[in-house]
Design a protein around this motif. Sequence first.
Motif, short mmCIF file in Angstrom:
data_model
loop_
_atom_site.label_atom_id
_atom_site.label_comp_id
_atom_site.label_asym_id
_atom_site.label_seq_id
_atom_site.Cartn_x
_atom_site.Cartn_y
_atom_site.Cartn_z
N ALA A 171 7.64 -54.88 15.45
CA ALA A 171 6.79 -55.67 14.55
C ALA A 171 6.45 -54.89 13.29
O ALA A 171 6.43 -55.44 12.19
N ARG A 172 6.23 -53.59 13.44
CA ARG A 172 5.90 -52.76 12.27
C ARG A 172 7.07 -52.70 11.30
O ARG A 172 6.89 -52.73 10.08
N MET A 173 8.29 -52.63 11.81
CA MET A 173 9.45 -52.52 10.94
C MET A 173 9.81 -53.86 10.30
O MET A 173 10.18 -53.93 9.13
N VAL A 174 9.70 -54.93 11.09
CA VAL A 174 10.11 -56.25 10.60
C VAL A 174 9.02 -56.89 9.76
O VAL A 174 9.29 -57.54 8.74
N GLY A 175 7.74 -56.72 10.17
CA GLY A 175 6.62 -57.32 9.46
C GLY A 175 6.44 -58.78 9.82
O GLY A 175 7.15 -59.33 10.66
N GLY A 176 5.46 -59.40 9.18
CA GLY A 176 5.19 -60.81 9.45
C GLY A 176 3.72 -61.13 9.21
O GLY A 176 2.97 -60.29 8.70
N ILE A 177 3.35 -62.34 9.53
CA ILE A 177 1.97 -62.80 9.35
C ILE A 177 1.31 -62.91 10.71
O ILE A 177 1.84 -63.54 11.63
N GLY A 178 0.14 -62.29 10.85
CA GLY A 178 -0.58 -62.32 12.12
C GLY A 178 -1.33 -63.61 12.34
O GLY A 178 -1.40 -64.48 11.44
N PRO A 179 -1.92 -63.79 13.53
CA PRO A 179 -2.68 -65.01 13.83
C PRO A 179 -3.84 -65.24 12.87
O PRO A 179 -4.29 -66.38 12.70
N LEU A 216 2.03 -60.70 17.06
CA LEU A 216 3.42 -61.13 17.01
C LEU A 216 4.31 -60.34 17.97
O LEU A 216 5.33 -60.84 18.43
N CYS A 217 3.90 -59.11 18.25
CA CYS A 217 4.71 -58.26 19.12
C CYS A 217 4.55 -58.61 20.59
O CYS A 217 5.27 -58.09 21.44
N LEU A 220 -1.45 -56.55 22.78
CA LEU A 220 -2.80 -56.74 22.26
C LEU A 220 -2.86 -56.38 20.78
O LEU A 220 -2.25 -55.40 20.34
N MET A 221 -3.57 -57.18 20.01
CA MET A 221 -3.61 -56.98 18.56
C MET A 221 -4.25 -55.64 18.20
O MET A 221 -5.26 -55.23 18.78
N CYS A 222 -3.69 -55.00 17.19
CA CYS A 222 -4.19 -53.70 16.75
C CYS A 222 -5.63 -53.78 16.25
O CYS A 222 -6.40 -52.82 16.38
N CYS A 223 -6.02 -54.93 15.69
CA CYS A 223 -7.36 -55.04 15.11
C CYS A 223 -8.44 -54.89 16.18
O CYS A 223 -9.57 -54.54 15.86
N LEU A 224 -8.11 -55.15 17.43
CA LEU A 224 -9.10 -54.97 18.50
C LEU A 224 -9.56 -53.52 18.56
O LEU A 224 -10.71 -53.25 18.90
N ALA A 225 -8.68 -52.60 18.21
CA ALA A 225 -9.02 -51.18 18.31
C ALA A 225 -9.95 -50.73 17.20
O ALA A 225 -10.91 -50.00 17.45
N PHE A 226 -9.66 -51.15 15.96
CA PHE A 226 -10.54 -50.63 14.91
C PHE A 226 -11.77 -51.51 14.67
O PHE A 226 -12.77 -51.05 14.12
N GLU A 227 -11.73 -52.76 15.09
CA GLU A 227 -12.92 -53.60 14.94
C GLU A 227 -13.96 -53.31 16.01
O GLU A 227 -15.12 -53.62 15.84
#
Length: 262
Positions: A171-179, A216-217, A220-227
């Motif tokens: 997902a990091r290499m390809v990119g895209g739009i998150g939920p 997308l991957c 669990l969404m990465c934002c859960l960690a920093f939020e």
Amino acid sequence: MDDVAPGPDGAGGQGEPSDTVRVAEVRFPKTRKVHDFDAGGLDLAPGDWVVVEAQHGHETGQVVSAPRLVPRHEAPDGLRPVLRVATDEDMAARQAWTEREPEAMQAARAMIERHRLPMRLIDAEYAFDGSRLTFYFSAEERVDFRGLVKDLAGHFQTRIDLRQIGARDVARMVGGIGPCGLPLCCRTFLQDLRPVTLRMAKEQRLALNPDKLSGLCGRLMCCLAFEVQGAAACPCRGGAATSQAGAGPTASPELEDGHPAA
């Protein structure tokens, strides 16, 4: 013994203690991973392109932040050096090899199909001097690609690396739009893909719905960690908060402009 090369401003060399090292963060453009390197006496600024001695050979990367002085005993193990600021010749060679990567992808996909290998080719990357061609792929299981490597090396006449990567790296290499409707955090600003756990969702009082918590991957969404850090500081559990609308009891554990909603 002082083995730090004198810097143009004296940092890391003259006037600096011998037990420190100048550490620069360098991002590799294809994987977007950030690694620490010994800047030596080089005068580096964010955005500079440099040639570094990486794990698999010489690579080009972009400086993320100005070098910082670190006590030598606290420096990362195996710290490799920044060799030089990339020259115009380095960048021209990099551009020329980069333009050949789509052709390499097309040829490699045909070979994978011919070998009937259960792998998904994600991207190709030439070293800036063409001395190595790396293919990134994902697969559910271990893949015996020895025959493929032999064919690739014969076709491209350079060293071949095949690297299996996980779903988050894809997902990091390809990119895209998150939920959330925004470009993926891992693609835009996150430097490290840190572990994310359900506990982080629980601490934010989020519904434990896999469809809502997965990116997308499929992880669990990465934002859960920093939020979760902001949620921990939020006085949402019966505390008071102040917003543009005034003071009052906290209405939600979610943040508005970095502050609890009142």
